[in-house]
Design a protein around this motif. Structure first.
Motif, PDB file in Angstrom:
ATOM      1  N   VAL A 265       0.841  -1.207   0.000  1.00  0.00           N
ATOM      2  CA  VAL A 265       0.000   0.000   0.000  1.00  0.00           C
ATOM      3  C   VAL A 265       0.872   1.253   0.000  1.00  0.00           C
ATOM      4  O   VAL A 265       2.077   1.183   0.253  1.00  0.00           O
ATOM      5  CB  VAL A 265      -0.952   0.036   1.224  1.00  0.00           C
ATOM      6  CG1 VAL A 265      -1.958  -1.105   1.161  1.00  0.00           C
ATOM      7  CG2 VAL A 265      -0.160  -0.004   2.539  1.00  0.00           C
ATOM      8  N   ASP A 266       0.244   2.398  -0.246  1.00  0.00           N
ATOM      9  CA  ASP A 266       0.986   3.665  -0.200  1.00  0.00           C
ATOM     10  C   ASP A 266       1.395   3.986   1.230  1.00  0.00           C
ATOM     11  O   ASP A 266       0.767   3.531   2.186  1.00  0.00           O
ATOM     12  CB  ASP A 266       0.118   4.798  -0.762  1.00  0.00           C
ATOM     13  CG  ASP A 266      -0.100   4.651  -2.260  1.00  0.00           C
ATOM     14  OD1 ASP A 266       0.734   3.991  -2.924  1.00  0.00           O
ATOM     15  OD2 ASP A 266      -1.111   5.174  -2.767  1.00  0.00           O
ATOM     16  N   ALA A 267       2.422   4.824   1.349  1.00  0.00           N
ATOM     17  CA  ALA A 267       2.989   5.174   2.658  1.00  0.00           C
ATOM     18  C   ALA A 267       1.928   5.726   3.622  1.00  0.00           C
ATOM     19  O   ALA A 267       1.885   5.331   4.789  1.00  0.00           O
ATOM     20  CB  ALA A 267       4.125   6.174   2.474  1.00  0.00           C
ATOM     21  N   ASN A 268       1.068   6.595   3.125  1.00  0.00           N
ATOM     22  CA  ASN A 268       0.051   7.203   3.993  1.00  0.00           C
ATOM     23  C   ASN A 268      -0.919   6.169   4.529  1.00  0.00           C
ATOM     24  O   ASN A 268      -1.350   6.229   5.680  1.00  0.00           O
ATOM     25  CB  ASN A 268      -0.763   8.255   3.224  1.00  0.00           C
ATOM     26  CG  ASN A 268       0.070   9.469   2.909  1.00  0.00           C
ATOM     27  OD1 ASN A 268       1.096   9.708   3.570  1.00  0.00           O
ATOM     28  ND2 ASN A 268      -0.349  10.224   1.902  1.00  0.00           N
ATOM     29  N   HIS A 269      -1.281   5.246   3.652  1.00  0.00           N
ATOM     30  CA  HIS A 269      -2.202   4.187   4.038  1.00  0.00           C
ATOM     31  C   HIS A 269      -1.589   3.340   5.163  1.00  0.00           C
ATOM     32  O   HIS A 269      -2.239   3.049   6.167  1.00  0.00           O
ATOM     33  CB  HIS A 269      -2.517   3.320   2.826  1.00  0.00           C
ATOM     34  CG  HIS A 269      -3.635   2.347   3.053  1.00  0.00           C
ATOM     35  ND1 HIS A 269      -4.686   2.194   2.185  1.00  0.00           N
ATOM     36  CD2 HIS A 269      -3.863   1.483   4.066  1.00  0.00           C
ATOM     37  CE1 HIS A 269      -5.511   1.275   2.661  1.00  0.00           C
ATOM     38  NE2 HIS A 269      -5.035   0.814   3.809  1.00  0.00           N
ATOM     39  N   LEU A 270      -0.327   2.992   4.987  1.00  0.00           N
ATOM     40  CA  LEU A 270       0.319   2.171   6.013  1.00  0.00           C
ATOM     41  C   LEU A 270       0.379   2.925   7.342  1.00  0.00           C
ATOM     42  O   LEU A 270       0.131   2.358   8.404  1.00  0.00           O
ATOM     43  CB  LEU A 270       1.726   1.745   5.578  1.00  0.00           C
ATOM     44  CG  LEU A 270       2.390   0.751   6.546  1.00  0.00           C
ATOM     45  CD1 LEU A 270       1.607  -0.563   6.607  1.00  0.00           C
ATOM     46  CD2 LEU A 270       3.834   0.472   6.163  1.00  0.00           C
ATOM     47  N   ALA A 271       0.666   4.230   7.262  1.00  0.00           N
ATOM     48  CA  ALA A 271       0.736   5.036   8.479  1.00  0.00           C
ATOM     49  C   ALA A 271      -0.586   4.985   9.240  1.00  0.00           C
ATOM     50  O   ALA A 271      -0.605   4.812  10.467  1.00  0.00           O
ATOM     51  CB  ALA A 271       1.086   6.482   8.141  1.00  0.00           C
ATOM     52  N   SER A 272      -1.699   5.094   8.509  1.00  0.00           N
ATOM     53  CA  SER A 272      -2.983   5.095   9.213  1.00  0.00           C
ATOM     54  C   SER A 272      -3.276   3.731   9.823  1.00  0.00           C
ATOM     55  O   SER A 272      -3.861   3.640  10.902  1.00  0.00           O
ATOM     56  CB  SER A 272      -4.113   5.573   8.296  1.00  0.00           C
ATOM     57  OG  SER A 272      -4.386   4.600   7.320  1.00  0.00           O
ATOM     58  N   VAL A 273      -2.848   2.670   9.156  1.00  0.00           N
ATOM     59  CA  VAL A 273      -3.062   1.330   9.714  1.00  0.00           C
ATOM     60  C   VAL A 273      -2.201   1.120  10.970  1.00  0.00           C
ATOM     61  O   VAL A 273      -2.677   0.583  11.973  1.00  0.00           O
ATOM     62  CB  VAL A 273      -2.767   0.227   8.673  1.00  0.00           C
ATOM     63  CG1 VAL A 273      -2.957  -1.149   9.295  1.00  0.00           C
ATOM     64  CG2 VAL A 273      -3.676   0.379   7.474  1.00  0.00           C
TER      65      VAL A 273
END
Ligand code: C2E
Ligand code: MG
Ligand code: MG
Ligand code: MG
Length: 287
Positions: A265-273
């Motif tokens: 996934v994109d970096a932002n997506h991983l951060a939110s997870v």
């Protein structure tokens, strides 16, 4: 085939070769443009702890978004990057970007995780690798223990003595090293004794049929025992369902990576997870 083609076979082959050459050239030109136009980017696939089910690491995977062709998979362009020599420049960027992003996640207040980066053989053979890694760490401010480099077995067989000294030089920086696609290359158990390896990533081909193929299951179990007794970490690649995850955990595999947990996934997506993961009770599909 040559007989069938009669006298024409020479022109047939040279035409085919021409086309191949033209395609290669077209690809190389497109890749050079991709580098200058910043069409390359990274996605991140989580690595999950089998016991806590938490994300403890992530693999950086290179992506290419061509303006007309759309997303081009690595299988279509990594070898061209290698052949053209562009892999050195791009590979260095990948290491730097992964370090920068991982430090950014930490600065956002997320629980620290380790990012792993794939190395190609040309990168591994280049003089500049150790310095490239050192400056990526220094410039990003990422602590070395949060970076891992993934090496494949094929990359280690060519010049074993050189590979060993290079690996020790990398280890001296404080980073982690893993063997990717473990079991598919020219494996020799003596490597495990001589190489300063932190982790084995069992290739997906042993995982896919682990529930039905007793040979795959036996191999995975044996690799797991070996890794444990050597004090090396173990990651299963390509875990796609809960059944595989359960079996792998039973065999003592301490980390999992695969579509069952998340696609890259994109970096932002991983951060939110990651920021939500403390409230997760069971592994949910992330993407
Ligand atoms: P790899 O290092 O073994 O990476 C794992 C590949 O398996 C990734 O494919 C990932 O998307 C895919 N994968 C993960 N989980 C599953 C699953 O559950 N099922 C299936 N079917 N596939 C899964 P991807 O991103 O297409 O990358 C392919 C290969 O390209 C990588 O294999 C790696 O060898 C190479 N690669 C990717 N990024 C880089 C890079 O930055 N540098 C170099 N040198 N090679 C890279
Ligand atoms: Mg990998
Ligand atoms: Mg792999
Ligand atoms: Mg692989």
């Amino acid at each position: 085939r040559a007989k069938e083609m009669g006298g024409n076979c020479f022109s047939f082959y040279s035409q085919e070769m021409n086309e191949r050459f033209e395609n290669q050239l077209k690809m190389e030109t497109a890749l050079r443009r991709a580098v200058t136009n910043e069409e390359l980017f990274l996605q991140y696939q989580p690595r999950i702890c089998s016991h806590t089910q938490k994300i403890i690491g992530t693999e950086a995977l290179l992506r290419w978004k061509h303006p007309e062709w759309g997303i081009v998979p690595p299988s279509r362009f990594i070898s061209q990057l290698e052949e053209s020599g562009l892999i050195i420049q791009v590979g260095t960027w990948v290491i730097r970007e992964a370090c920068r992003q991982n430090k950014l996640w930490q600065d956002m207040g997320l629980e620290p995780i380790r990012v792993s980066v794939n190395l190609s053989s040309r990168q591994f053979r280049s003089e500049s690798l150790v310095n490239a890694v050192r400056s990526a760490l220094a410039d990003s401010g990422l602590e070395p223990c949060y970076l891992e480099l993934e090496l494949t077995e094929s990359l280690l067989v060519d010049n074993t003595e050189h590979a060993i000294s290079l690996m020790y030089a990398l280890k001296e920086l404080g980073i982690a090293l893993s063997i990717d696609d473990f079991g598919t290359g020219y494996s020799s158990l003596s490597y495990l004794k001589r190489f300063p390896i932190d982790c084995l990533k069992i290739d997906r081909s042993f995982i896919t049929e682990i529930a039905s193929n007793t040979k795959d299951a036996a191999i995975v179990e044996a690799i797991s025992t070996l890794a444990h007794n050597l004090g090396i970490g173990l990651v299963a690649e390509g875990v796609e369902n809960i059944n595989q995850a359960k079996l792998l955990k039973g065999y003592g595999c301490n980390e999992m990576q695969g579509y069952y947990y998340s696609r890259p996934v994109d970096a932002n997506h991983l951060a939110s997870v990651i920021s939500q993961q403390n409230s997760l009770i069971s592994p949910t599909k992330i993407a």
